[in-house]
Design an enzyme around this catalytic site. Structure first.
Site, PDB file in Angstrom:
ATOM      1  N   TYR A 123       0.885  -1.170   0.000  1.00 42.18           N
ATOM      2  CA  TYR A 123       0.000   0.000   0.000  1.00 42.18           C
ATOM      3  C   TYR A 123       0.921   1.218   0.000  1.00 42.18           C
ATOM      4  O   TYR A 123       2.092   1.118  -0.397  1.00 42.18           O
ATOM      5  CB  TYR A 123      -0.896  -0.130   1.258  1.00 42.18           C
ATOM      6  CG  TYR A 123      -2.066   0.800   1.334  1.00 42.18           C
ATOM      7  CD1 TYR A 123      -3.093   0.762   0.389  1.00 42.18           C
ATOM      8  CD2 TYR A 123      -2.167   1.731   2.363  1.00 42.18           C
ATOM      9  CE1 TYR A 123      -4.176   1.619   0.472  1.00 42.18           C
ATOM     10  CE2 TYR A 123      -3.249   2.590   2.452  1.00 42.18           C
ATOM     11  CZ  TYR A 123      -4.247   2.533   1.500  1.00 42.18           C
ATOM     12  OH  TYR A 123      -5.316   3.391   1.591  1.00 42.18           O
ATOM     13  N   ARG A 125      -5.330  10.037 -11.401  1.00 41.13           N
ATOM     14  CA  ARG A 125      -4.720  10.781 -10.269  1.00 41.13           C
ATOM     15  C   ARG A 125      -4.281   9.736  -9.253  1.00 41.13           C
ATOM     16  O   ARG A 125      -4.993   9.429  -8.322  1.00 41.13           O
ATOM     17  CB  ARG A 125      -5.759  11.749  -9.685  1.00 41.13           C
ATOM     18  CG  ARG A 125      -5.236  12.739  -8.702  1.00 41.13           C
ATOM     19  CD  ARG A 125      -4.866  12.145  -7.332  1.00 41.13           C
ATOM     20  NE  ARG A 125      -5.991  11.971  -6.440  1.00 41.13           N
ATOM     21  CZ  ARG A 125      -6.051  10.991  -5.514  1.00 41.13           C
ATOM     22  NH1 ARG A 125      -5.074  10.098  -5.385  1.00 41.13           N
ATOM     23  NH2 ARG A 125      -7.105  10.897  -4.748  1.00 41.13           N
ATOM     24  N   LYS A 146      -5.362  -1.793  -2.733  1.00 36.95           N
ATOM     25  CA  LYS A 146      -6.581  -1.554  -1.936  1.00 36.95           C
ATOM     26  C   LYS A 146      -7.281  -2.887  -1.658  1.00 36.95           C
ATOM     27  O   LYS A 146      -7.776  -3.127  -0.561  1.00 36.95           O
ATOM     28  CB  LYS A 146      -7.534  -0.622  -2.688  1.00 36.95           C
ATOM     29  CG  LYS A 146      -7.021   0.803  -2.812  1.00 36.95           C
ATOM     30  CD  LYS A 146      -7.451   1.680  -1.646  1.00 36.95           C
ATOM     31  CE  LYS A 146      -6.809   3.058  -1.731  1.00 36.95           C
ATOM     32  NZ  LYS A 146      -7.102   3.922  -0.591  1.00 36.95           N
ATOM     33  N   GLU A 204     -11.608   4.682  -7.265  1.00 37.52           N
ATOM     34  CA  GLU A 204     -10.354   5.037  -6.605  1.00 37.52           C
ATOM     35  C   GLU A 204      -9.460   5.841  -7.541  1.00 37.52           C
ATOM     36  O   GLU A 204      -9.231   5.449  -8.686  1.00 37.52           O
ATOM     37  CB  GLU A 204      -9.635   3.744  -6.175  1.00 37.52           C
ATOM     38  CG  GLU A 204      -8.492   3.959  -5.222  1.00 37.52           C
ATOM     39  CD  GLU A 204      -8.930   4.459  -3.842  1.00 37.52           C
ATOM     40  OE1 GLU A 204      -9.830   3.844  -3.245  1.00 37.52           O
ATOM     41  OE2 GLU A 204      -8.359   5.462  -3.382  1.00 37.52           O
ATOM     42  N   ASP A 205      -8.955   6.942  -7.041  1.00 30.94           N
ATOM     43  CA  ASP A 205      -7.949   7.743  -7.724  1.00 30.94           C
ATOM     44  C   ASP A 205      -8.359   8.184  -9.132  1.00 30.94           C
ATOM     45  O   ASP A 205      -7.579   8.076 -10.095  1.00 30.94           O
ATOM     46  CB  ASP A 205      -6.591   7.019  -7.708  1.00 30.94           C
ATOM     47  CG  ASP A 205      -5.991   7.014  -6.296  1.00 30.94           C
ATOM     48  OD1 ASP A 205      -6.695   7.413  -5.344  1.00 30.94           O
ATOM     49  OD2 ASP A 205      -4.832   6.607  -6.140  1.00 30.94           O
ATOM     50  N   ASP A 244     -13.849   6.289  -2.718  1.00 30.49           N
ATOM     51  CA  ASP A 244     -13.015   6.218  -1.518  1.00 30.49           C
ATOM     52  C   ASP A 244     -12.307   7.541  -1.233  1.00 30.49           C
ATOM     53  O   ASP A 244     -12.192   7.955  -0.080  1.00 30.49           O
ATOM     54  CB  ASP A 244     -12.003   5.086  -1.721  1.00 30.49           C
ATOM     55  CG  ASP A 244     -11.104   4.888  -0.525  1.00 30.49           C
ATOM     56  OD1 ASP A 244     -11.603   5.001   0.604  1.00 30.49           O
ATOM     57  OD2 ASP A 244      -9.904   4.622  -0.726  1.00 30.49           O
ATOM     58  N   ASP A 245     -11.825   8.205  -2.286  1.00 29.41           N
ATOM     59  CA  ASP A 245     -11.063   9.445  -2.068  1.00 29.41           C
ATOM     60  C   ASP A 245     -11.954  10.560  -1.540  1.00 29.41           C
ATOM     61  O   ASP A 245     -11.518  11.375  -0.738  1.00 29.41           O
ATOM     62  CB  ASP A 245     -10.381   9.876  -3.372  1.00 29.41           C
ATOM     63  CG  ASP A 245      -9.418   8.813  -3.835  1.00 29.41           C
ATOM     64  OD1 ASP A 245      -8.431   8.571  -3.134  1.00 29.41           O
ATOM     65  OD2 ASP A 245      -9.687   8.178  -4.880  1.00 29.41           O
ATOM     66  N   ASN A 247      -0.290  11.599  -0.163  1.00 30.62           N
ATOM     67  CA  ASN A 247       0.529  10.401  -0.391  1.00 30.62           C
ATOM     68  C   ASN A 247       1.220  10.490  -1.742  1.00 30.62           C
ATOM     69  O   ASN A 247       0.749  11.207  -2.623  1.00 30.62           O
ATOM     70  CB  ASN A 247      -0.377   9.161  -0.388  1.00 30.62           C
ATOM     71  CG  ASN A 247      -1.050   8.964   0.946  1.00 30.62           C
ATOM     72  OD1 ASN A 247      -0.427   9.038   1.989  1.00 30.62           O
ATOM     73  ND2 ASN A 247      -2.359   8.740   0.910  1.00 30.62           N
TER      74      ASN A 247
HETATM   75  N1  LIG Z   1      -4.622  10.120   3.448  1.00 32.41           N
HETATM   76  C1  LIG Z   1      -5.623   9.680   2.716  1.00 32.41           C
HETATM   77  O1  LIG Z   1      -6.406   8.802   3.129  1.00 32.41           O
HETATM   78  C2  LIG Z   1      -5.849  10.257   1.358  1.00 32.41           C
HETATM   79  C3  LIG Z   1      -4.928  11.068   0.777  1.00 32.41           C
HETATM   80  N2  LIG Z   1      -5.155  11.583  -0.464  1.00 32.41           N
HETATM   81  C4  LIG Z   1      -4.116  12.411  -1.050  1.00 32.41           C
HETATM   82  O2  LIG Z   1      -4.580  13.722  -1.246  1.00 32.41           O
HETATM   83  C5  LIG Z   1      -3.914  14.303  -2.336  1.00 32.41           C
HETATM   84  C6  LIG Z   1      -4.925  15.041  -3.192  1.00 32.41           C
HETATM   85  O3  LIG Z   1      -5.892  14.161  -3.715  1.00 32.41           O
HETATM   86  P1  LIG Z   1      -7.119  14.741  -4.554  1.00 32.41           P
HETATM   87  O4  LIG Z   1      -7.902  15.702  -3.758  1.00 32.41           O
HETATM   88  O5  LIG Z   1      -7.856  13.608  -5.122  1.00 32.41           O
HETATM   89  O6  LIG Z   1      -6.323  15.504  -5.699  1.00 32.41           O
HETATM   90  P2  LIG Z   1      -6.800  16.646  -6.659  1.00 32.41           P
HETATM   91  O7  LIG Z   1      -5.819  16.721  -7.754  1.00 32.41           O
HETATM   92  O8  LIG Z   1      -8.248  16.467  -6.965  1.00 32.41           O
HETATM   93  O9  LIG Z   1      -6.659  17.981  -5.772  1.00 32.41           O
HETATM   94  C7  LIG Z   1      -5.465  18.594  -5.409  1.00 32.41           C
HETATM   95  C8  LIG Z   1      -5.786  19.985  -4.892  1.00 32.41           C
HETATM   96  O10 LIG Z   1      -4.616  20.550  -4.330  1.00 32.41           O
HETATM   97  C9  LIG Z   1      -4.515  21.889  -4.779  1.00 32.41           C
HETATM   98  N3  LIG Z   1      -3.120  22.313  -4.771  1.00 32.41           N
HETATM   99  C10 LIG Z   1      -2.148  22.041  -5.673  1.00 32.41           C
HETATM  100  N4  LIG Z   1      -1.023  22.695  -5.353  1.00 32.41           N
HETATM  101  C11 LIG Z   1      -1.262  23.372  -4.213  1.00 32.41           C
HETATM  102  C12 LIG Z   1      -0.501  24.224  -3.398  1.00 32.41           C
HETATM  103  N5  LIG Z   1       0.778  24.496  -3.692  1.00 32.41           N
HETATM  104  N6  LIG Z   1      -1.077  24.764  -2.304  1.00 32.41           N
HETATM  105  C13 LIG Z   1      -2.350  24.498  -1.996  1.00 32.41           C
HETATM  106  N7  LIG Z   1      -3.142  23.687  -2.736  1.00 32.41           N
HETATM  107  C14 LIG Z   1      -2.595  23.142  -3.833  1.00 32.41           C
HETATM  108  C15 LIG Z   1      -5.102  21.881  -6.159  1.00 32.41           C
HETATM  109  O11 LIG Z   1      -5.484  23.199  -6.551  1.00 32.41           O
HETATM  110  C16 LIG Z   1      -6.280  20.960  -5.952  1.00 32.41           C
HETATM  111  O12 LIG Z   1      -7.366  21.703  -5.451  1.00 32.41           O
HETATM  112  C17 LIG Z   1      -3.146  13.191  -3.021  1.00 32.41           C
HETATM  113  O13 LIG Z   1      -1.784  13.293  -2.693  1.00 32.41           O
HETATM  114  C18 LIG Z   1      -3.702  11.927  -2.414  1.00 32.41           C
HETATM  115  O14 LIG Z   1      -2.726  10.923  -2.305  1.00 32.41           O
HETATM  116  C19 LIG Z   1      -6.314  11.343  -1.147  1.00 32.41           C
HETATM  117  C20 LIG Z   1      -7.254  10.516  -0.620  1.00 32.41           C
HETATM  118  C21 LIG Z   1      -7.074   9.876   0.660  1.00 32.41           C
HETATM  119  C1  LIG Z   2      -5.025   6.853   0.303  1.00 33.07           C
HETATM  120  C2  LIG Z   2      -5.623   7.231  -0.961  1.00 33.07           C
HETATM  121  O1  LIG Z   2      -6.685   6.762  -1.312  1.00 33.07           O
HETATM  122  C3  LIG Z   2      -4.942   8.174  -1.810  1.00 33.07           C
HETATM  123  O2  LIG Z   2      -3.899   8.692  -1.437  1.00 33.07           O
HETATM  124  O3  LIG Z   2      -5.442   8.417  -2.907  1.00 33.07           O
HETATM  125 MG   LIG Z   3      -7.076   7.033  -3.353  1.00 35.14          MG
END
Ligand SMILES: NC(=O)C1=CN([C@@H]2O[C@H](COP(=O)(O)OP(=O)(O)OC[C@H]3O[C@@H](n4cnc5c(N)ncnc54)[C@H](O)[C@@H]3O)[C@@H](O)[C@H]2O)C=CC1
Ligand SMILES: CC(=O)C(=O)O
Ligand SMILES: [Mg+2]
Length: 605
Positions: A131, A184, A202, A273-274, A296-297, A447
């Site tokens: 993961y 993504r 996953k 997912e993603d 999930d996201d 991540n």
């Molecule tokens: N810990 C967890 O369980 C999860 C973590 N994530 C992580 O969250 C991250 C984002 O995922 P999504 O929302 O799906 O991506 P996304 O691409 O839909 O959104 C990213 C957002 O970040 C903003 N952004 C980009 N550069 C920036 C900066 N310098 N300052 C502030 N904002 C900025 C963008 O404008 C956009 O609104 C990924 O790295 C993903 O791995 C996502 C889902 C679950």
């Molecule tokens: C953990 C997860 O779903 C993500 O980083 O997209």
């Molecule tokens: Mg994800």
């Protein structure tokens, strides 16, 4: 409303991991014989086939004569894993991570029973390999690492064929599907077909945490092209070499896949997912009332983050009702950030009774262009409800920087879902020392590790030792000196999605409702004791993920029953579910979970 720590103590007694089972497992039907069985990881036992079974299945002579027990095989595998660890010490991190992934992947390809036993019993060590973070590296290098296919691949070239293709999958029953279009992948961007590693990882968590039978899982890649120029130019790239489909062309592919899946397996649950944000929200709205599906996201992450936010309130020694007073800065206005905002605002509105408009007052949204306000040109419709009135906080204008916002707002919580490594820089973290909270919370949830908004060490060093900290990928606890430890929580949707899927499956719910998701989040929030919370522990250890998933699954199932969405599963009908008390539901969920032991194989023509 939020059943806080009251129940937590009673759950603790329940947490031991299951030992090697002594119960005699039921038989398993197999339609193959001889070498075909040895080459099928679902049935293969390697040297573990008893002699009588070797005779029955035509295996005699195809294996060395000595029969090795499951426990011996397990010990042998762990020994080779530990010596690999020893032998790769000092080598670059990525090299070691991929070497570990390879040894696990080889076992996965050969003998799934042994693989899942190793995964369950060593989840703390192995989750970071199968993961996040290593799965990210695997996706980036997938075309080069590819040896054997896993899961199914539907491409834009398969339009019109999916209904027949779905019958190529060898299992009669599929319960759980994780689907990606690779657009993504974690914070790594568009990885095209190489994103298949994410559904695989996953679903490994589904088997390990939720006890979903590995013969009933299906990782799926919808390859609609990629906009990643580097991949398009890579001669080894295994996906379609074309730009991503968009608009009607794109959605018609997803529609066709969803129809095909639900024709063959009407009760299968599909986890999206993603997917890039625009399609993440669009597909969620399009399918969530027609199929048993969730994103999930958006939804899993929201539930985990909300549980963490409530934990942060408790960590300050405040009642949960004070959640409404917390000032929360969310950095990242994508599918994950907006999912968190939506769920957190709903929770505040429920708690305060003042409606959603008032509930939004204490939330601040920042994206790549800074603070999102109503002055923003071409504001994304999904972000618009969270845009601030310009000047709502003195001196904060449209596009104000993260540092400006933190300095002015003095938030209780800083939560990153931006995908941008290091965006919580030293100045931003230092500014969190002026937070209005006695125990500010910092969540660097992006991540993999390189994309985390800050490291755990930097957070404790610059924001102060009294913070609570969570990250999407694992970091070691931080030694604060004088015997003090800065606790690192893994704020990752892995704590919820297995239970959401399991609860939905066992309830036989037609859809996954907001109520079911809320129940999952509440359950996780109430899992931790006040004593743990005082130590900065907001989420349980991953070691007890199977126990957490039982609780979350039971909560989701109960919510489905309460909302009259449950239609029952296998021999357990909706009436029986309705008559079960909480303890019986927990017992039913536990009993339904698959556990890796060698079952006697019975050949059926
Ligand atoms: N810990 C967890 O369980 C999860 C973590 N994530 C992580 O969250 C991250 C984002 O995922 P999504 O929302 O799906 O991506 P996304 O691409 O839909 O959104 C990213 C957002 O970040 C903003 N952004 C980009 N550069 C920036 C900066 N310098 N300052 C502030 N904002 C900025 C963008 O404008 C956009 O609104 C990924 O790295 C993903 O791995 C996502 C889902 C679950
Ligand atoms: C953990 C997860 O779903 C993500 O980083 O997209
Ligand atoms: Mg994800």
């Amino acid at each position: 409303m939020w059943r806080a720590a009251r129940f937590a103590a009673s759950r603790l007694s329940n947490r031991s991991t299951r030992p090697f089972s002594t119960a005699i497992p039921g038989p398993c039907m197999v339609h193959k014989r001889g070498a075909d069985i040895l080459h099928d990881p679902w049935f293969n036992k390697d040297t573990g086939f008893p002699l009588t079974e070797r005779d029955r299945l035509g295996l005699r002579g195809l294996l060395p004569p000595r029969v090795i027990s499951f426990e011996q095989q397990y010990a042998r595998f762990m020994e080779s894993y530990r010596s690999l660890e020893k032998n790769t010490k000092g080598q670059p991190e990525g090299v070691v991570a991929l070497a570990k992934w390879r040894i696990l992947n080889r076992l996965h390809d050969r003998n799934e029973t042994l693989y899942y036993r190793a995964l369950i019993d060593n989840i703390q060590d192995f989750a970071p390999i199968i993961y996040t973070p290593t799965v990210g590296l695997v996706c980036q290098n997938y075309s080069g690492l590819f040896r054997r296919p896993r899961g199914m691949y539907f491409s834009a070239k398969d339009k019109g064929e999916m209904m027949s293709m779905i019958y190529n999958w060898p299992a009669h029953q599929v319960d759980m599907i994780v689907l990606t279009d690779g657009s993504r992948i974690l914070g790594l961007g568009d990885l095209g077909v190489q994103g298949i590693g994410i559904p695989i990882g996953k679903l490994d968590m589904y088997v390990a945490a939720a006890g979903i039978n590995p013969q009933r899982i299906l990782p799926v890649m919808l390859d609609v092209g990629t906009n990643n120029q580097k991949l398009l130019e890579d001669r080894l790239y295994l996906g379609l070499r074309q730009p991503r489909l968009e608009g009607e062309e794109y959605i018609s592919i997803v529609d066709e896949f969803m129809e095909a899946v639900h024709t063959r397996w009407p009760k299968a649950i599909v986890q999206f997912e993603d997917f890039q944000m625009k399609w993440a929200f669009e597909t969620l709205q399009r399918y969530r009332r027609r199929f048993c599906t969730f994103n999930d996201d958006i939804q899993g992450t929201a539930g985990v983050a909300l549980a963490g936010l409530l934990g942060a309130v408790r960590a300050q020694g405040r009642p949960l009702s004070d959640f409404a007073k917390q000032k929360i800065v969310v950095v990242g206005a994508g599918s994950a950030g907006l999912g968190v905002l939506n769920m957190a605002v709903q929770a505040v509105a429920r708690m305060s009774g003042n409606g959603e408009a008032a509930a939004k007052n204490n939330f601040f949204l920042i994206d790549k262009d800074g603070l999102v306000t109503k002055e923003r040109n071409k504001i994304d419709p999904m972000a618009a409800p969270f845009a601030k009135d310009p000047g709502a906080i003195d001196g904060l204008r449209e596009g104000a920087s993260l540092l400006e916002v933190v300095k002015k707002v003095k938030p209780h919580v800083l939560l990153g879902l931006s995908g941008v490594g290091g965006v919580f820089n030293h100045e931003v973290l230092k500014a969190m020392r002026e937070s209005d909270s006695a125990k500010p919370a910092i969540f660097a949830m992006s991540n993999p590790t390189m994309n985390a908004e800050c490291t755990a060490e930097d957070a404790f060093k610059h924001a102060g030792e009294n913070i609570v900290f969570g990250s999407g990928s694992p970091f070691d606890n931080v030694d604060l000196g004088n015997g003090k430890v800065g606790h690192v929580n893994q704020a990752n949707n892995m704590y919820l999605f297995p239970g959401i899927g399991l609860g939905a499956l066992l309830s036989g719910a037609r859809i996954i409702s907001d109520g079911m998701l809320q129940a999952a989040s509440e359950c996780l929030a109430s899992y931790i004791t006040d004593e743990d919370i005082q130590k900065g522990i907001l989420y349980p250890s991953i070691d007890c993920i199977r126990n957490i998933t039982v609780e979350v699954g039971a909560a989701v199932l109960q919510a489905a029953v309460a909302e009259e969405l449950a239609e029952g599963h296998c021999e357990v009908g909706p009436k029986e579910l309705m008559n079960m008390c909480k303890e019986e539901i927990v017992e039913y969920v536990t009993r339904s979970m698959w556990f890796p032991v060698y079952s006697p194989l019975v050949h059926e023509k």
